[in-house]
Each structure stands twice: as structure tokens, then as C-alpha cells.
Enzyme design. Structure first.
Site, PDB file in Angstrom:
ATOM      1  N   HIS A  53       0.851  -1.205   0.000  1.00  0.00           N
ATOM      2  CA  HIS A  53       0.000   0.000   0.000  1.00  0.00           C
ATOM      3  C   HIS A  53       0.874   1.238   0.000  1.00  0.00           C
ATOM      4  O   HIS A  53       2.108   1.131  -0.001  1.00  0.00           O
ATOM      5  CB  HIS A  53      -1.004  -0.021   1.157  1.00  0.00           C
ATOM      6  CG  HIS A  53      -0.417   0.043   2.532  1.00  0.00           C
ATOM      7  ND1 HIS A  53       0.371  -0.947   3.070  1.00  0.00           N
ATOM      8  CD2 HIS A  53      -0.508   0.999   3.498  1.00  0.00           C
ATOM      9  CE1 HIS A  53       0.722  -0.613   4.302  1.00  0.00           C
ATOM     10  NE2 HIS A  53       0.204   0.560   4.585  1.00  0.00           N
ATOM     11  N   HIS A  55       1.461   3.858   2.072  1.00  0.00           N
ATOM     12  CA  HIS A  55       2.006   4.596   3.224  1.00  0.00           C
ATOM     13  C   HIS A  55       3.537   4.675   3.180  1.00  0.00           C
ATOM     14  O   HIS A  55       4.214   3.726   2.765  1.00  0.00           O
ATOM     15  CB  HIS A  55       1.542   3.949   4.529  1.00  0.00           C
ATOM     16  CG  HIS A  55       0.107   4.220   4.834  1.00  0.00           C
ATOM     17  ND1 HIS A  55      -0.651   3.454   5.673  1.00  0.00           N
ATOM     18  CD2 HIS A  55      -0.726   5.215   4.379  1.00  0.00           C
ATOM     19  CE1 HIS A  55      -1.883   3.940   5.743  1.00  0.00           C
ATOM     20  NE2 HIS A  55      -1.950   4.998   4.963  1.00  0.00           N
ATOM     21  N   ASP A  57       5.896   4.469   5.287  1.00  0.00           N
ATOM     22  CA  ASP A  57       6.748   3.479   5.959  1.00  0.00           C
ATOM     23  C   ASP A  57       6.716   2.111   5.255  1.00  0.00           C
ATOM     24  O   ASP A  57       7.197   1.120   5.798  1.00  0.00           O
ATOM     25  CB  ASP A  57       6.372   3.344   7.454  1.00  0.00           C
ATOM     26  CG  ASP A  57       4.941   2.904   7.668  1.00  0.00           C
ATOM     27  OD1 ASP A  57       4.066   3.302   6.871  1.00  0.00           O
ATOM     28  OD2 ASP A  57       4.684   2.150   8.628  1.00  0.00           O
ATOM     29  N   HIS A  58       6.169   2.088   4.040  1.00  0.00           N
ATOM     30  CA  HIS A  58       6.189   0.864   3.216  1.00  0.00           C
ATOM     31  C   HIS A  58       6.860   1.095   1.867  1.00  0.00           C
ATOM     32  O   HIS A  58       7.242   0.152   1.195  1.00  0.00           O
ATOM     33  CB  HIS A  58       4.764   0.329   3.014  1.00  0.00           C
ATOM     34  CG  HIS A  58       4.144  -0.083   4.316  1.00  0.00           C
ATOM     35  ND1 HIS A  58       3.989  -1.395   4.687  1.00  0.00           N
ATOM     36  CD2 HIS A  58       3.706   0.657   5.365  1.00  0.00           C
ATOM     37  CE1 HIS A  58       3.459  -1.447   5.899  1.00  0.00           C
ATOM     38  NE2 HIS A  58       3.285  -0.210   6.335  1.00  0.00           N
ATOM     39  N   HIS A 110      -7.408  -0.931   5.568  1.00  0.00           N
ATOM     40  CA  HIS A 110      -6.384  -0.017   6.102  1.00  0.00           C
ATOM     41  C   HIS A 110      -6.204   1.143   5.116  1.00  0.00           C
ATOM     42  O   HIS A 110      -6.235   2.313   5.488  1.00  0.00           O
ATOM     43  CB  HIS A 110      -5.099  -0.802   6.308  1.00  0.00           C
ATOM     44  CG  HIS A 110      -3.947   0.003   6.801  1.00  0.00           C
ATOM     45  ND1 HIS A 110      -3.894   0.545   8.064  1.00  0.00           N
ATOM     46  CD2 HIS A 110      -2.781   0.352   6.191  1.00  0.00           C
ATOM     47  CE1 HIS A 110      -2.744   1.197   8.203  1.00  0.00           C
ATOM     48  NE2 HIS A 110      -2.060   1.108   7.093  1.00  0.00           N
ATOM     49  N   ASP A 127      -0.135  -4.007   6.318  1.00  0.00           N
ATOM     50  CA  ASP A 127      -0.785  -3.518   7.539  1.00  0.00           C
ATOM     51  C   ASP A 127      -2.237  -4.000   7.633  1.00  0.00           C
ATOM     52  O   ASP A 127      -3.093  -3.287   8.166  1.00  0.00           O
ATOM     53  CB  ASP A 127      -0.761  -1.985   7.582  1.00  0.00           C
ATOM     54  CG  ASP A 127       0.623  -1.425   7.850  1.00  0.00           C
ATOM     55  OD1 ASP A 127       1.554  -2.219   8.096  1.00  0.00           O
ATOM     56  OD2 ASP A 127       0.779  -0.195   7.804  1.00  0.00           O
ATOM     57  N   HIS A 165       4.800  -4.867  10.820  1.00  0.00           N
ATOM     58  CA  HIS A 165       5.155  -4.165  12.065  1.00  0.00           C
ATOM     59  C   HIS A 165       5.323  -5.139  13.232  1.00  0.00           C
ATOM     60  O   HIS A 165       4.679  -6.188  13.273  1.00  0.00           O
ATOM     61  CB  HIS A 165       4.074  -3.143  12.451  1.00  0.00           C
ATOM     62  CG  HIS A 165       4.038  -1.933  11.576  1.00  0.00           C
ATOM     63  ND1 HIS A 165       4.865  -0.853  11.776  1.00  0.00           N
ATOM     64  CD2 HIS A 165       3.280  -1.641  10.492  1.00  0.00           C
ATOM     65  CE1 HIS A 165       4.606   0.067  10.853  1.00  0.00           C
ATOM     66  NE2 HIS A 165       3.646  -0.387  10.061  1.00  0.00           N
TER      67      HIS A 165
END
Ligand SMILES: [Zn+2]
Length: 251
Positions: A53, A55, A57-58, A110, A127, A165
Site C-alpha cells: 500500500h 504509506h 513506511d512501506h 487499512h 498492515d 510491524h
């Protein structure tokens, strides 16, 4: 196949799946440097990046990896096009490269475009499902997320849940609050705390384990419904999920 788990940022994991020829795919590179380091140290040859996805942090490591490997294909959902994806993939697409063959599974909730990559027994689910927890509903509805979790739950029990995570300890505290009498959850909580005290990772986990300890996969549980203030079987399961997720957001 060899699975490598790289810690990144504060609590992310970047996953690498490698074949016997040292070819590897990189899933959700939060940052580039840890990946660049392991590629060099283990003499691995990257053949693709997979994004679940959009975001940061990905996808934060995509640009840095492409600088070193300009021809590396980047597979992801539409929402990752502006984050470096070169190949947009959809539900049921097969990504076949070298010895790898990943099935794309759409998991909205998400984010609306969130996907997972599945090559048995490995599931890279970003996530959506965490060990003992699930992702927050940033874009999708509770009904969408509940259905996405159901799709994961229908995979074989031995599926390895490679989530993005390290949230298990906090999730297990919530599980204990929701099902305080559940001995399996109590025992697993102790195990997780012991692992984290030694700074050890708690994932990948298995779907079989998650079905026992993850409250978000147990919305049908009568005790769970009672404990969060719902009259048993009085509302649809996705509404139980919605209330459970809202409770976790406040927890
Ligand atoms: Zn996310």
C-alpha cells in the site's frame, strides 16, 4: 526459499524472500539502506520490489533502491503509482519472476487499495493482519476490513503471516483486556513479553496461531461479544468487528 526479516524505522519489518540462486524479492522497503546492506553482505540479486500500500513506511526505500537498481520492477496497487510502482497489479494477478509466483489478494480496509502477495506458505500482508491485531481503518470501512480479514482466514492454517510491524506485545495486552479468561491468550502473552524483553521478533506468525490468539479473527466469540458490551449474536459480525476496532483505537 529463504525468508529474511529486516527491522527498519522504529517498528517496521522489511521482508526479503530469496530462492536458491540468491535471487530475491523485497517487500515493503520502508527505507533503502538496510536492504542495500543485506544485498551486499549476502550477495543477493534483487528481482522485484512488491508494495502492499501507499504509506510512507512501506514505500520510503523505493527511490533509493531504484537508484542502485534502475531496472528493478516495482509491483503495487494503483495507489502506489506515485510512490514508484512500475507495474500496477490487481486482485488475482500472478506475479511470476524467476522461481517466484505471487498471487495478488485485494485487502481493502487499512487503505482502499491495500493488497497482499501470497506464495504458499508466505503471505506478505502489510498492515492488514498483524500478530494479535489488525491495521487501523484509515480509508476503508469496517465491513471491507472484516471481509479482507476473512479472506486471509480462508488460507491454509500453515500460512506464514509476514506482517509489516512489530506490534504483538501491545496487541496481546488488548487481547487480554478483551478475553481475560482465555488461557491460550494468557500463555501467549507471557511468551511474547519474554521474547520482547530479549529484543527478539515475534513474527512471522502462523494463521493457525492467529486464529487462536487474534481477537479480530474471533468476532464470533460469545465471550468476546459480551466483554465489549454486545448482546451475543445481536448484530452482524462486521459490526462486532467495527466496535472491537473502535475499542482498540481508544485502548
Ligand atoms: Zn499503513
Amino acid at each position: 526459499m529463504k525468508l529474511i526479516r529486516l527491522p527498519a524505522l522504529s517498528d517496521n519489518y522489511i521482508w526479503l524472500l530469496c530462492d536458491e540462486n540468491k535471487h530475491c524479492v523485497i517487500i515493503d522497503p520502508a527505507e533503502s539502506q538496510p536492504v542495500i546492506d543485506i544485498l551486499a553482505a549476502s550477495q543477493l540479486i534483487p528481482v522485484a520490489i512488491l508494495l502492499t500500500h501507499h504509506h510512507h513506511d512501506h514505500v520510503g526505500g523505493v527511490a533509493g533502491l531504484l537508484k542502485q537498481h534502475p531496472k528493478l520492477p516495482v509491483y503495487g496497487p494503483e495507489e502506489t503509482q506515485s510512490k514508484g510502482a512500475t507495474h500496477i497489479v490487481h486482485e488475482n494477478d500472478l506475479i511470476e519472476t524467476g522461481h517466484f509466483s505471487f498471487q495478488v489478494i485485494a485487502l481493502p480496509g487499512h487503505t482502499l487499495g491495500h493488497i497482499a502477495f501470497y506464495q504458499a506458505p508466505y503471505l506478505f500482508c502489510g498492515d492488514t493482519l498483524f500478530s494479535a491485531g489488525c491495521g487501523r481503518l484509515f480509508e476503508g470501512t469496517a465491513e471491507q476490513m472484516f471481509s479482507s480479514l476473512g479472506k486471509i482466514a480462508s488460507l491454509p492454517d500453515e500460512t506464514l503471516i509476514c506482517c509489516a510491524h512489530e506490534y504483538t506485545a501491545a496487541n496481546m495486552e488488548f487481547a487480554l483486556a478483551v478475553l481475560p479468561e482465555n488461557q491460550t491468550i494468557r500463555d501467549y502473552y507471557k511468551k511474547i513479553i519474554a521474547l520482547r524483553e530479549k529484543d527478539q521478533a515475534t513474527v512471522p506468525t502462523t494463521l493457525k496461531k492467529e486464529k487462536k490468539i487474534n481477537v479480530f479473527l474471533n468476532c464470533h466469540d460469545i465471550d468476546l461479544q459480551k466483554n465489549i458490551g454486545i448482546k451475543p449474536n445481536s448484530i452482524p459480525l462486521y459490526s462486532v468487528f467495527q466496535q472491537l476496532r473502535a475499542y482498540k483505537d481508544r485502548f
